[in-house]
Design a protein around this motif. Structure first.
Motif, short mmCIF file in Angstrom:
data_model
loop_
_atom_site.label_atom_id
_atom_site.label_comp_id
_atom_site.label_asym_id
_atom_site.label_seq_id
_atom_site.Cartn_x
_atom_site.Cartn_y
_atom_site.Cartn_z
N LYS A 147 0.84 -1.21 0.00
CA LYS A 147 0.00 0.00 0.00
C LYS A 147 0.88 1.26 0.00
O LYS A 147 0.62 2.20 -0.75
N ASN A 148 1.89 1.26 0.84
CA ASN A 148 2.79 2.43 0.90
C ASN A 148 3.51 2.65 -0.42
O ASN A 148 3.71 3.79 -0.84
N LEU A 149 3.91 1.57 -1.08
CA LEU A 149 4.59 1.70 -2.38
C LEU A 149 3.64 2.36 -3.38
O LEU A 149 4.02 3.29 -4.10
N LEU A 150 2.38 1.88 -3.41
CA LEU A 150 1.41 2.44 -4.36
C LEU A 150 1.15 3.91 -4.05
O LEU A 150 1.02 4.72 -4.96
N GLU A 151 1.10 4.25 -2.76
CA GLU A 151 0.88 5.65 -2.37
C GLU A 151 2.03 6.53 -2.82
O GLU A 151 1.84 7.70 -3.11
N ARG A 152 3.23 5.94 -2.87
CA ARG A 152 4.40 6.69 -3.34
C ARG A 152 4.52 6.62 -4.86
O ARG A 152 5.57 6.93 -5.42
N LYS A 153 3.47 6.14 -5.51
CA LYS A 153 3.40 6.05 -6.97
C LYS A 153 4.41 5.04 -7.55
O LYS A 153 4.84 5.16 -8.70
N ILE A 154 4.79 4.09 -6.72
CA ILE A 154 5.63 3.00 -7.22
C ILE A 154 4.65 1.87 -7.56
O ILE A 154 4.24 1.09 -6.69
N ASN A 155 4.23 1.88 -8.83
CA ASN A 155 3.12 1.01 -9.23
C ASN A 155 3.57 -0.38 -9.63
O ASN A 155 3.45 -0.78 -10.78
N ILE A 156 4.10 -1.11 -8.65
CA ILE A 156 4.53 -2.47 -8.99
C ILE A 156 3.32 -3.39 -9.02
O ILE A 156 2.26 -3.09 -8.48
N ASN A 157 3.56 -4.54 -9.65
CA ASN A 157 2.55 -5.55 -9.83
C ASN A 157 2.75 -6.64 -8.77
O ASN A 157 3.70 -7.42 -8.89
N VAL A 158 1.91 -6.68 -7.77
CA VAL A 158 2.05 -7.73 -6.74
C VAL A 158 0.93 -8.74 -6.93
O VAL A 158 -0.24 -8.42 -6.83
N SER A 159 1.30 -9.98 -7.26
CA SER A 159 0.29 -10.98 -7.61
C SER A 159 -0.13 -11.83 -6.41
O SER A 159 -1.06 -12.62 -6.52
N GLY A 160 0.54 -11.67 -5.29
CA GLY A 160 0.14 -12.41 -4.10
C GLY A 160 0.93 -11.99 -2.89
O GLY A 160 2.05 -11.49 -3.01
N ILE A 161 0.30 -12.16 -1.73
CA ILE A 161 0.94 -11.79 -0.46
C ILE A 161 0.61 -12.86 0.57
O ILE A 161 -0.51 -13.37 0.62
N ARG A 162 1.59 -13.20 1.38
CA ARG A 162 1.36 -14.19 2.45
C ARG A 162 2.29 -13.86 3.62
O ARG A 162 3.46 -13.59 3.39
N ASP A 163 1.76 -13.87 4.81
CA ASP A 163 2.62 -13.55 5.96
C ASP A 163 3.61 -14.70 6.23
O ASP A 163 3.48 -15.78 5.66
N GLY A 164 4.56 -14.43 7.08
CA GLY A 164 5.66 -15.37 7.29
C GLY A 164 5.52 -16.24 8.52
O GLY A 164 6.50 -16.83 8.98
N TYR A 165 4.29 -16.32 9.06
CA TYR A 165 4.09 -17.15 10.25
C TYR A 165 3.17 -18.30 9.91
O TYR A 165 1.94 -18.17 9.94
#
Ligand code: UDP
Length: 195
Positions: A119-137
């Motif tokens: 979210k922070n990256l997108l707010e900084r206009k760094i429009n990367i493509n994230v196809s999935g997210i998973r926590d590390g626990y």
């Protein structure tokens, strides 16, 4: 490969720009590549942990994330060009022109942290493509499903933030089952980006 031997481990002697080009080159090859960025603590840990040492030696790109590793190379008389921090390398890849064609998967960090980082990256206009997210626990039983989630996402670059050396061991153990092109151990990167 131009490497410098440090404590029996071949570290790539590349500048930040060269490391970035190598990583981008991996995207054109149809196989899984591993990228680790050990600091001196991990280089020392590898001296007591033969499995970790082997994993670092087998990396496709191994760059020094810390002044200590660069200093050691100078003392040895074969100086490394510069420190190449995993955090910086990852962020340069995010803003690189080629990034518009890259699908990233964020694995690791406490629940919600990688989402916040994205979210922070997108707010900084760094429009990367994230196809999935998973926590590390997660437990061992959940790994199968996590691998499936990563592969189904068609990600090119898997960023693994489980802390060192857990992330290096996890990547090594699962490398053959992953369909991504690059796995990078990124330590506390999501924590920093989420803050
Ligand atoms: N982490 C995780 N799962 C674990 C242990 C750690 O996802 O089982 C995450 C933790 O939440 C943090 C990251 O690993 O986001 C890196 O932690 P740390 O800063 O200690 O690692 P380093 O950067 O020193 O490798």
């Amino acid at each position: 490969r131009n490497t410098v031997n440090i404590l029996g481990i071949p570290v790539d002697n590349v500048s930040m720009g060269e490391a970035l080009d190598i990583v981008k080159g991996f995207l054109n090859e149809d196989m899984v590549h591993t990228v680790y960025t050990p600091n001196s603590e991990i280089m020392m840990a590898a001296q007591r942990d033969p499995e970790l040492k082997e994993i670092l030696c087998e990396a496709d790109l191994l760059v020094p994330d810390g002044a200590g590793v660069v200093l050691a190379s100078k003392i040895n008389g074969c100086p490394l060009k510069e420190r190449v921090a995993g955090f910086d390398l990852t962020n340069l890849l995010f803003v690189d022109k080629s990034a518009e064609n890259i699908k990233f998967f964020f694995l690791g960090g406490k629940p919600g942290v990688a989402e916040e980082a994205y979210k922070n990256l997108l707010e900084r206009k760094i429009n990367i493509n994230v196809s999935g997210i998973r926590d590390g626990y997660f437990s061992k039983d959940e790994e199968e499903e996590i691998i499936r989630q990563i592969n189904n996402s068609n990600a090119d670059v898997l960023l693994v933030a489980l802390g060192a050396p857990k992330q290096e061991k996890w990547i090594h153990a699962n490398k053959k089952r992953l369909k991504v092109k690059i796995c990078i151990g990124v330590g506390g990167t999501f924590d920093v980006l989420s803050g």
